[in-house]
Scaffold this motif. Structure first.
Motif, mmCIF file in Angstrom:
data_model
loop_
_atom_site.group_PDB
_atom_site.id
_atom_site.type_symbol
_atom_site.label_atom_id
_atom_site.label_comp_id
_atom_site.label_asym_id
_atom_site.label_seq_id
_atom_site.Cartn_x
_atom_site.Cartn_y
_atom_site.Cartn_z
ATOM 1 N N ASN A 100 0.843 -1.194 0.000
ATOM 2 C CA ASN A 100 0.000 0.000 0.000
ATOM 3 C C ASN A 100 0.878 1.243 0.000
ATOM 4 O O ASN A 100 1.488 1.589 1.010
ATOM 5 N N LEU A 101 0.963 1.904 -1.152
ATOM 6 C CA LEU A 101 1.825 3.077 -1.288
ATOM 7 C C LEU A 101 1.135 4.328 -0.744
ATOM 8 O O LEU A 101 0.003 4.632 -1.124
ATOM 9 N N VAL A 102 1.827 5.038 0.131
ATOM 10 C CA VAL A 102 1.271 6.237 0.759
ATOM 11 C C VAL A 102 2.230 7.405 0.543
ATOM 12 O O VAL A 102 3.371 7.375 1.024
ATOM 13 N N VAL A 103 1.795 8.424 -0.194
ATOM 14 C CA VAL A 103 2.632 9.614 -0.400
ATOM 15 C C VAL A 103 2.692 10.395 0.908
ATOM 16 O O VAL A 103 1.664 10.800 1.456
ATOM 17 N N ARG A 104 3.912 10.591 1.401
ATOM 18 C CA ARG A 104 4.069 11.215 2.715
ATOM 19 C C ARG A 104 4.621 12.634 2.617
ATOM 20 O O ARG A 104 4.039 13.596 3.093
#
Length: 306
Positions: A100-104
């Motif tokens: 699950n890619l999460v832009v931080r």
């Protein structure tokens, strides 16, 4: 470090026998090649994976939103099918479940602080810009270079790369991705099929779904490298061939975007009735993208969305 090469598929154009010139025969030639990516028992990036973006050079707000929307699209189920998230779900078939890619975090480096000609060491320095000593093994630093930035090997042998950095004091070994905007430097190599290729049949290019040949080309390469990174982050995951120049989840399927593809022809994809743009995936905020085929561990074949 694993670069993505478009030259292998382009060079194939030059070696196709006239006796194999029909689409059916060409497709059969490609399909006959065995394809198995071996798992080398290494760590994969699974669960929540932080993505930090470093924009090097000048990108317009629209260009940045196209790319950020794409990353968001990989984990949203709100877009109609075929969707970017359904494309990304193929990575779940690799050992360990979902990623699950999460832009931080994001950083804009518009002053070209390292100049307009970068080396690999510069890319690693930029990749560490937002992580420092807080880097984790479940994070990807994505370095995106503008169209007026030259990078060692860009256009000559690669369109982007992914790799890992050695652990620092108090931090884990990290991963990074670099993708360049090829619009003015080599669109025939790194933005195909939105631009005519530099080799082989000069078929008409497809219309870019977001109206930006350079950035839509970056999406193809970014999609490739993100999938390759989560399935082979430290050169001991899934790949075929030598670890120094591996065929990975998407580079194993270079040049395939739809069914019936063959060297020089991306395959049958969807066409927007209003704009004439070609795409095969719906994304967040009404976006449309053209995404490459990905190797499916369950079928041992390249899987397309359409």
């Amino acid at each position: 470090m694993a670069p993505i090469y478009h030259f292998a598929i382009l060079l194939l154009f030059c070696f196709i026998s006239p006796s194999l010139s029909s689409p059916r025969k060409l497709a059969a030639l490609v399909q006959e090649q065995p394809l198995v990516l071996k798992y080398h028992n290494g760590v994969l990036l699974k669960g929540n994976v932080t993505v930090n973006l470093i924009w090097y050079g000048k990108f317009t707000p629209i260009q940045r939103s196209i790319i950020v929307d794409f990353i968001h699209s990989l984990n949203t189920n709100r877009a109609p099918l075929p969707s970017a998230s359904s494309w990304w779900k193929t990575t779940e078939k690799y050992k360990g479940g979902s990623s699950n890619l999460v832009v931080r975090r994001q950083a804009l480096v518009e002053n070209y602080s390292l100049g307009k000609s970068l080396k690999a060491s510069h890319l690693k320095a930029l990749a560490n810009k937002l992580t420092g000593n807080t880097r984790t093994s479940s994070s990807i630093s994505v370095v995106l270079t503008a169209k007026d930035v030259a990078v060692d090997g860009f256009c000559m042998s690669r369109c982007g790369t992914h790799g890992s950095t050695l652990p620092g004091r108090g931090s884990a070994r990290g991963t990074y991705v670099w993708v360049g905007n090829s619009e003015t430097q080599c669109p025939g190599q790194c933005a195909w099929p939105f631009h005519q290729p530099i080799y082989g049949p000069q078929t008409p290019p497809l219309v870019a779904p977001n109206g930006d040949v350079g950035v839509d080309g970056m999406i193809i390469n970014l999609a490739t490298l993100l999938a390759n990174t989560v399935t082979n982050p430290f050169n001991n995951g899934y790949f075929q061939g030598p670890a120094a120049a591996p065929l990975e989840a998407v580079t194993a399927c270079t040049g395939i975007f739809g069914s019936g593809s063959y060297p020089g022809y991306p395959g049958r994809v969807l066409v927007d009735k209003v704009t004439g743009a070609s795409y095969n995936a719906h994304g967040a905020n009404g976006r449309k993208y053209l995404l490459p085929a990905m190797w499916d561990p369950q079928t041992s074949a390249c899987k397309t969305l359409v």
